[in-house]
Motif scaffolding. Structure first.
Motif, PDB file in Angstrom:
ATOM      1  N   HIS A  12      34.585  37.673  48.876  1.00  0.00           N
ATOM      2  CA  HIS A  12      35.366  38.692  48.384  1.00  0.00           C
ATOM      3  C   HIS A  12      35.380  39.880  49.321  1.00  0.00           C
ATOM      4  O   HIS A  12      36.225  40.812  49.345  1.00  0.00           O
ATOM      5  CB  HIS A  12      35.181  38.964  46.785  1.00  0.00           C
ATOM      6  N   LYS A  13      34.012  40.020  49.951  1.00  0.00           N
ATOM      7  CA  LYS A  13      34.024  41.304  50.538  1.00  0.00           C
ATOM      8  C   LYS A  13      34.476  41.058  52.183  1.00  0.00           C
ATOM      9  O   LYS A  13      34.577  42.229  53.020  1.00  0.00           O
ATOM     10  CB  LYS A  13      32.470  41.760  50.616  1.00  0.00           C
ATOM     11  N   GLU A  14      34.738  40.069  52.500  1.00  0.00           N
ATOM     12  CA  GLU A  14      34.967  39.905  53.913  1.00  0.00           C
ATOM     13  C   GLU A  14      36.258  40.397  54.178  1.00  0.00           C
ATOM     14  O   GLU A  14      37.425  40.286  53.661  1.00  0.00           O
ATOM     15  CB  GLU A  14      35.105  38.109  54.151  1.00  0.00           C
ATOM     16  N   ARG A  15      36.427  41.025  55.245  1.00  0.00           N
ATOM     17  CA  ARG A  15      37.725  42.131  55.516  1.00  0.00           C
ATOM     18  C   ARG A  15      38.540  41.004  56.443  1.00  0.00           C
ATOM     19  O   ARG A  15      38.293  40.588  57.685  1.00  0.00           O
ATOM     20  CB  ARG A  15      37.313  43.228  56.458  1.00  0.00           C
ATOM     21  N   ILE A  16      39.751  40.904  55.784  1.00  0.00           N
ATOM     22  CA  ILE A  16      40.783  39.961  56.671  1.00  0.00           C
ATOM     23  C   ILE A  16      40.898  40.469  57.716  1.00  0.00           C
ATOM     24  O   ILE A  16      41.299  39.810  58.744  1.00  0.00           O
ATOM     25  CB  ILE A  16      41.888  39.715  55.587  1.00  0.00           C
TER      26      ILE A  16
END
Length: 152
Positions: A12-16
């Motif tokens: 959920h913290k991975e920046r698209i």
């Protein structure tokens, strides 16, 4: 050969915007899921890409892939969301990432690849070589050179 069905679970913290897979969201064979608190995924029968698994081989063909998309630091939390009986498999050694790493706090595994690199190479090892997976990847040409030099 048909495209290998692949599920990608993104932390959920991975920046698209920085994700190497961001150009692949419209592909029918790819399902993208986002991990959140309480999220689980039954991966029974999936080939789970993991650096510590036995190497992928053509004998693994016919199974769907599961790719965990996160930084190496967040990977244990993401892996904890995977339930059931996945089949851990790794990318054989010999291909180095073309992605420039810049972690100031953690060492990445030497055999670690960017998510799109791992996806491309895993599918190629399963008999589904599709260079269009790398079309939006900035380091595409360098990575394909490294694959060729390693015999892939």
């Amino acid at each position: 050969m048909n495209a290998v069905p692949t599920t990608v679970i993104r932390h959920h913290k991975e920046r698209i915007a920085k994700c190497s897979l961001r150009f692949l969201h419209d592909r029918r064979e790819l399902t993208f899921l986002r991990e959140r608190p309480g999220f689980t995924f039954d991966a029974t029968g999936y080939l789970l890409l993991a650096v510590d698994g036995p190497p992928l081989s053509p004998a693994d063909a016919g199974r769907p892939l599961l790719l965990l998309d996160s930084t190496w630091r967040w990977l244990p939390r993401l892996r904890a969301c995977v339930t059931g009986a996945p089949i851990p498999r790794s990318i054989p050694a010999g291909v180095a990432t073309a992605y420039p790493r810049a972690s100031k706090f953690h060492d990445d595994p030497a055999q670690g690849l960017a998510s799109v690199e791992a996806l491309y190479l895993a599918r190629a090892l399963l008999g589904d070589t599709d260079t269009t997976l790398l079309d939006g990847y900035h380091w595409r040409d360098e990575f394909l050179r490294r694959c060729a030099a390693a015999g892939y």
